[in-house]
Design a protein around this motif. Sequence first.
Motif, PDB file in Angstrom:
ATOM      1  N   CYS A   1       8.259  -2.762  16.148  1.00 50.10           N
ATOM      2  CA  CYS A   1       6.872  -2.534  15.747  1.00 50.10           C
ATOM      3  C   CYS A   1       6.469  -1.084  16.032  1.00 50.10           C
ATOM      4  O   CYS A   1       5.918  -0.399  15.168  1.00 50.10           O
ATOM      5  CB  CYS A   1       5.963  -3.504  16.506  1.00 50.10           C
ATOM      6  N   GLU A   2       6.757  -0.617  17.229  1.00 52.17           N
ATOM      7  CA  GLU A   2       6.382   0.744  17.622  1.00 52.17           C
ATOM      8  C   GLU A   2       7.140   1.788  16.809  1.00 52.17           C
ATOM      9  O   GLU A   2       6.606   2.854  16.514  1.00 52.17           O
ATOM     10  CB  GLU A   2       6.583   0.921  19.125  1.00 52.17           C
ATOM     11  N   ARG A   3       8.383   1.491  16.417  1.00 54.72           N
ATOM     12  CA  ARG A   3       9.145   2.410  15.554  1.00 54.72           C
ATOM     13  C   ARG A   3       8.463   2.589  14.202  1.00 54.72           C
ATOM     14  O   ARG A   3       8.588   3.621  13.562  1.00 54.72           O
ATOM     15  CB  ARG A   3      10.570   1.907  15.347  1.00 54.72           C
ATOM     16  N   LYS A   4       7.750   1.561  13.767  1.00 55.42           N
ATOM     17  CA  LYS A   4       6.999   1.635  12.508  1.00 55.42           C
ATOM     18  C   LYS A   4       5.695   2.411  12.677  1.00 55.42           C
ATOM     19  O   LYS A   4       4.967   2.619  11.713  1.00 55.42           O
ATOM     20  CB  LYS A   4       6.661   0.221  12.012  1.00 55.42           C
ATOM     21  N   GLY A   5       5.370   2.811  13.926  1.00 55.69           N
ATOM     22  CA  GLY A   5       4.125   3.541  14.189  1.00 55.69           C
ATOM     23  C   GLY A   5       2.934   2.628  14.393  1.00 55.69           C
ATOM     24  O   GLY A   5       1.788   3.056  14.274  1.00 55.69           O
ATOM     25  N   CYS A   6       3.214   1.366  14.696  1.00 55.61           N
ATOM     26  CA  CYS A   6       2.140   0.388  14.862  1.00 55.61           C
ATOM     27  C   CYS A   6       1.947   0.019  16.330  1.00 55.61           C
ATOM     28  O   CYS A   6       2.703   0.442  17.191  1.00 55.61           O
ATOM     29  CB  CYS A   6       2.462  -0.854  14.033  1.00 55.61           C
ATOM     30  N   CYS A   7       0.935  -0.768  16.588  1.00 57.41           N
ATOM     31  CA  CYS A   7       0.603  -1.240  17.937  1.00 57.41           C
ATOM     32  C   CYS A   7       1.228  -2.627  18.141  1.00 57.41           C
ATOM     33  O   CYS A   7       1.348  -3.395  17.185  1.00 57.41           O
ATOM     34  CB  CYS A   7      -0.906  -1.380  18.097  1.00 57.41           C
ATOM     35  N   PHE A   8       1.557  -2.943  19.386  1.00 59.78           N
ATOM     36  CA  PHE A   8       2.101  -4.275  19.688  1.00 59.78           C
ATOM     37  C   PHE A   8       1.409  -4.815  20.930  1.00 59.78           C
ATOM     38  O   PHE A   8       1.410  -4.186  21.982  1.00 59.78           O
ATOM     39  CB  PHE A   8       3.613  -4.199  19.932  1.00 59.78           C
ATOM     40  N   ARG A   9       0.806  -5.992  20.774  1.00 65.97           N
ATOM     41  CA  ARG A   9       0.224  -6.729  21.906  1.00 65.97           C
ATOM     42  C   ARG A   9       0.486  -8.200  21.647  1.00 65.97           C
ATOM     43  O   ARG A   9       0.028  -8.752  20.652  1.00 65.97           O
ATOM     44  CB  ARG A   9      -1.271  -6.473  22.031  1.00 65.97           C
ATOM     45  N   ALA A  10       1.220  -8.843  22.551  1.00 69.28           N
ATOM     46  CA  ALA A  10       1.663 -10.220  22.360  1.00 69.28           C
ATOM     47  C   ALA A  10       0.616 -11.254  22.763  1.00 69.28           C
ATOM     48  O   ALA A  10       0.951 -12.353  23.157  1.00 69.28           O
ATOM     49  CB  ALA A  10       2.959 -10.446  23.134  1.00 69.28           C
ATOM     50  N   ARG A  11      -0.617 -10.917  22.682  1.00 68.63           N
ATOM     51  CA  ARG A  11      -1.713 -11.836  22.972  1.00 68.63           C
ATOM     52  C   ARG A  11      -2.911 -11.425  22.151  1.00 68.63           C
ATOM     53  O   ARG A  11      -3.022 -10.255  21.823  1.00 68.63           O
ATOM     54  CB  ARG A  11      -2.085 -11.784  24.463  1.00 68.63           C
ATOM     55  N   PRO A  12      -3.819 -12.287  21.868  1.00 70.27           N
ATOM     56  CA  PRO A  12      -3.792 -13.742  21.994  1.00 70.27           C
ATOM     57  C   PRO A  12      -2.976 -14.364  20.866  1.00 70.27           C
ATOM     58  O   PRO A  12      -2.580 -13.675  19.932  1.00 70.27           O
ATOM     59  CB  PRO A  12      -5.271 -14.121  21.883  1.00 70.27           C
ATOM     60  N   SER A  13      -2.786 -15.642  20.951  1.00 72.16           N
ATOM     61  CA  SER A  13      -2.056 -16.326  19.882  1.00 72.16           C
ATOM     62  C   SER A  13      -2.979 -16.457  18.667  1.00 72.16           C
ATOM     63  O   SER A  13      -4.196 -16.409  18.788  1.00 72.16           O
ATOM     64  CB  SER A  13      -1.579 -17.703  20.356  1.00 72.16           C
TER      65      SER A  13
END
Length: 99
Positions: free
Chosen positions: A74-86
């Motif tokens: 995800c970060e390689r695509k230049g995007c943000c990653f947060r595994a919450r909330p569902s």
Amino acid sequence: ARCQCKQLPRERRNCGYPGISAVECRKVGCCFNASVPGVPWCFAPKVKKVRKVCPNDPYGRINCGFPGIKAKECERKGCCFRARPSGVPWCFYKRVVEE
């Protein structure tokens, strides 16, 4: 924007021609201020300063990934990653904000 036209007279870059009217100047996207003699009255606006940030509202996220995407991908695509909330995208686009 009005703040883009707030410049010191010595910072102004000419954007028109001699005798240009305020209406014509603004029509071409420039700023007009005839209060200071000897400097351009029709001048280029300041460049907007922007930066990309990860939005805080999880329900305003716009999906940038796919189910099962890993944080590094995800970060390689230049995007943000947060595994919450569902129930919302975990990999999502950054937002552009003006400074």
